[in-house]
Write a protein that holds these residues in place. Sequence first.
Motif, PDB file in Angstrom:
ATOM      1  N   LEU A 152       0.774  -1.317  -0.029  1.00  5.40           N
ATOM      2  CA  LEU A 152       0.001   0.006   0.168  1.00  5.40           C
ATOM      3  C   LEU A 152       0.825   1.277  -0.012  1.00  5.40           C
ATOM      4  O   LEU A 152       0.607   2.192  -0.692  1.00  5.40           O
ATOM      5  CB  LEU A 152      -1.019   0.038   1.453  1.00  5.40           C
ATOM      6  CG  LEU A 152      -1.966  -1.123   1.246  1.00  5.40           C
ATOM      7  CD1 LEU A 152      -2.770  -1.051   2.599  1.00  5.40           C
ATOM      8  CD2 LEU A 152      -2.965  -1.169   0.204  1.00  5.40           C
ATOM      9  N   ASP A 153       1.890   1.193   0.893  1.00  2.00           N
ATOM     10  CA  ASP A 153       2.906   2.441   0.947  1.00  2.00           C
ATOM     11  C   ASP A 153       3.516   2.569  -0.462  1.00  2.00           C
ATOM     12  O   ASP A 153       3.740   3.799  -0.821  1.00  2.00           O
ATOM     13  CB  ASP A 153       3.783   1.982   1.984  1.00  2.00           C
ATOM     14  CG  ASP A 153       3.509   2.292   3.299  1.00  2.00           C
ATOM     15  OD1 ASP A 153       2.295   2.840   3.590  1.00  2.00           O
ATOM     16  OD2 ASP A 153       4.034   1.652   4.253  1.00  2.00           O
ATOM     17  N   ALA A 154       4.089   1.391  -1.158  1.00  2.00           N
ATOM     18  CA  ALA A 154       4.548   1.570  -2.383  1.00  2.00           C
ATOM     19  C   ALA A 154       3.380   2.099  -3.510  1.00  2.00           C
ATOM     20  O   ALA A 154       3.948   2.906  -4.499  1.00  2.00           O
ATOM     21  CB  ALA A 154       4.860   0.079  -3.025  1.00  2.00           C
ATOM     22  N   ILE A 155       2.274   1.674  -3.369  1.00  2.00           N
ATOM     23  CA  ILE A 155       1.250   2.554  -4.402  1.00  2.00           C
ATOM     24  C   ILE A 155       1.070   3.872  -4.097  1.00  2.00           C
ATOM     25  O   ILE A 155       1.164   4.633  -5.097  1.00  2.00           O
ATOM     26  CB  ILE A 155      -0.197   1.754  -4.139  1.00  2.00           C
ATOM     27  CG1 ILE A 155      -0.129   0.314  -4.691  1.00  2.00           C
ATOM     28  CG2 ILE A 155      -1.376   2.548  -4.959  1.00  2.00           C
ATOM     29  CD1 ILE A 155      -1.292  -0.434  -4.223  1.00  2.00           C
ATOM     30  N   LEU A 156       1.088   4.117  -2.939  1.00  2.00           N
ATOM     31  CA  LEU A 156       1.008   5.740  -2.317  1.00  2.00           C
ATOM     32  C   LEU A 156       2.279   6.515  -3.251  1.00  2.00           C
ATOM     33  O   LEU A 156       2.332   7.624  -3.762  1.00  2.00           O
ATOM     34  CB  LEU A 156       0.874   5.976  -1.043  1.00  2.00           C
ATOM     35  CG  LEU A 156      -0.447   5.607  -0.512  1.00  2.00           C
ATOM     36  CD1 LEU A 156      -0.410   5.594   0.848  1.00  2.00           C
ATOM     37  CD2 LEU A 156      -1.752   6.265  -1.005  1.00  2.00           C
ATOM     38  N   GLY A 157       3.524   5.872  -2.906  1.00  2.00           N
ATOM     39  CA  GLY A 157       4.578   6.416  -3.602  1.00  2.00           C
ATOM     40  C   GLY A 157       4.661   6.569  -5.152  1.00  2.00           C
ATOM     41  O   GLY A 157       5.071   7.533  -5.557  1.00  2.00           O
ATOM     42  N   LYS A 158       4.202   5.387  -5.593  1.00  2.00           N
ATOM     43  CA  LYS A 158       4.195   5.532  -7.189  1.00  2.00           C
ATOM     44  C   LYS A 158       3.090   6.614  -7.655  1.00  2.00           C
ATOM     45  O   LYS A 158       3.326   6.905  -8.691  1.00  2.00           O
ATOM     46  CB  LYS A 158       4.106   4.200  -7.649  1.00  2.00           C
ATOM     47  CG  LYS A 158       5.133   3.268  -7.339  1.00  2.00           C
ATOM     48  CD  LYS A 158       4.777   1.674  -7.690  1.00  2.00           C
ATOM     49  CE  LYS A 158       6.313   0.993  -7.561  1.00  2.00           C
ATOM     50  NZ  LYS A 158       5.860  -0.488  -7.939  1.00  2.00           N
ATOM     51  N   THR A 159       2.009   6.799  -7.002  1.00  2.00           N
ATOM     52  CA  THR A 159       1.154   7.797  -7.398  1.00  2.00           C
ATOM     53  C   THR A 159       1.289   9.077  -6.654  1.00  2.00           C
ATOM     54  O   THR A 159       0.484   9.995  -6.995  1.00  2.00           O
ATOM     55  CB  THR A 159      -0.382   6.959  -7.076  1.00  2.00           C
ATOM     56  OG1 THR A 159      -0.346   6.886  -5.776  1.00  2.00           O
ATOM     57  CG2 THR A 159      -0.591   5.822  -7.918  1.00  2.00           C
ATOM     58  N   GLU A 160       2.046   9.351  -6.063  1.00  2.00           N
ATOM     59  CA  GLU A 160       2.350  10.756  -5.365  1.00  2.00           C
ATOM     60  C   GLU A 160       2.406  11.861  -6.298  1.00  2.00           C
ATOM     61  O   GLU A 160       3.131  11.658  -7.306  1.00  2.00           O
ATOM     62  CB  GLU A 160       3.716  10.687  -4.487  1.00  2.00           C
ATOM     63  CG  GLU A 160       3.804  11.836  -3.732  1.00  2.00           C
ATOM     64  CD  GLU A 160       4.830  11.815  -2.793  1.00  2.00           C
ATOM     65  OE1 GLU A 160       5.282  13.007  -2.220  1.00  2.00           O
ATOM     66  OE2 GLU A 160       5.568  10.904  -2.558  1.00  2.00           O
ATOM     67  N   GLY A 161       1.814  12.665  -6.075  1.00  2.00           N
ATOM     68  CA  GLY A 161       1.606  14.093  -7.174  1.00  2.00           C
ATOM     69  C   GLY A 161       0.678  13.834  -8.118  1.00  2.00           C
ATOM     70  O   GLY A 161       0.370  14.940  -8.727  1.00  2.00           O
TER      71      GLY A 161
END
Length: 108
Positions: free
Chosen positions: A94-103
């Motif tokens: 979940l953290d990785a998804i947030l990181g990849k979609t940040e911005g």
Amino acid sequence: MSHRTSSSAPTHALDASTPGNLLVKVAELTLVLITGASVGIGAATAKLFAKAGSNLILVARRADKLAEVKKEAESLGKGKVVLIEADMQKREDLDAILGKTEGLTVDM
């Protein structure tokens, strides 16, 4: 006993009974993130949004199945398709998804 005498049913913004009405509303969404996108309802949803011209972020555990859905989605529409292999039950994924979609502004 009372009966409805009006022959016109109420219409709603996402009324699927009117041809094209649902796709018109869907086309307004420019970036859609779909989890469980490799099979079943998730894959079908991805194809619907692709057909409407939306850009997609597809998330699922199975990279091979995701790649198949991506290929089909790209053949149906003009939007871009990004894949994220992740397990929604794992916090680190979940953290990785947030990181990849940040911005990014995800519309749905």
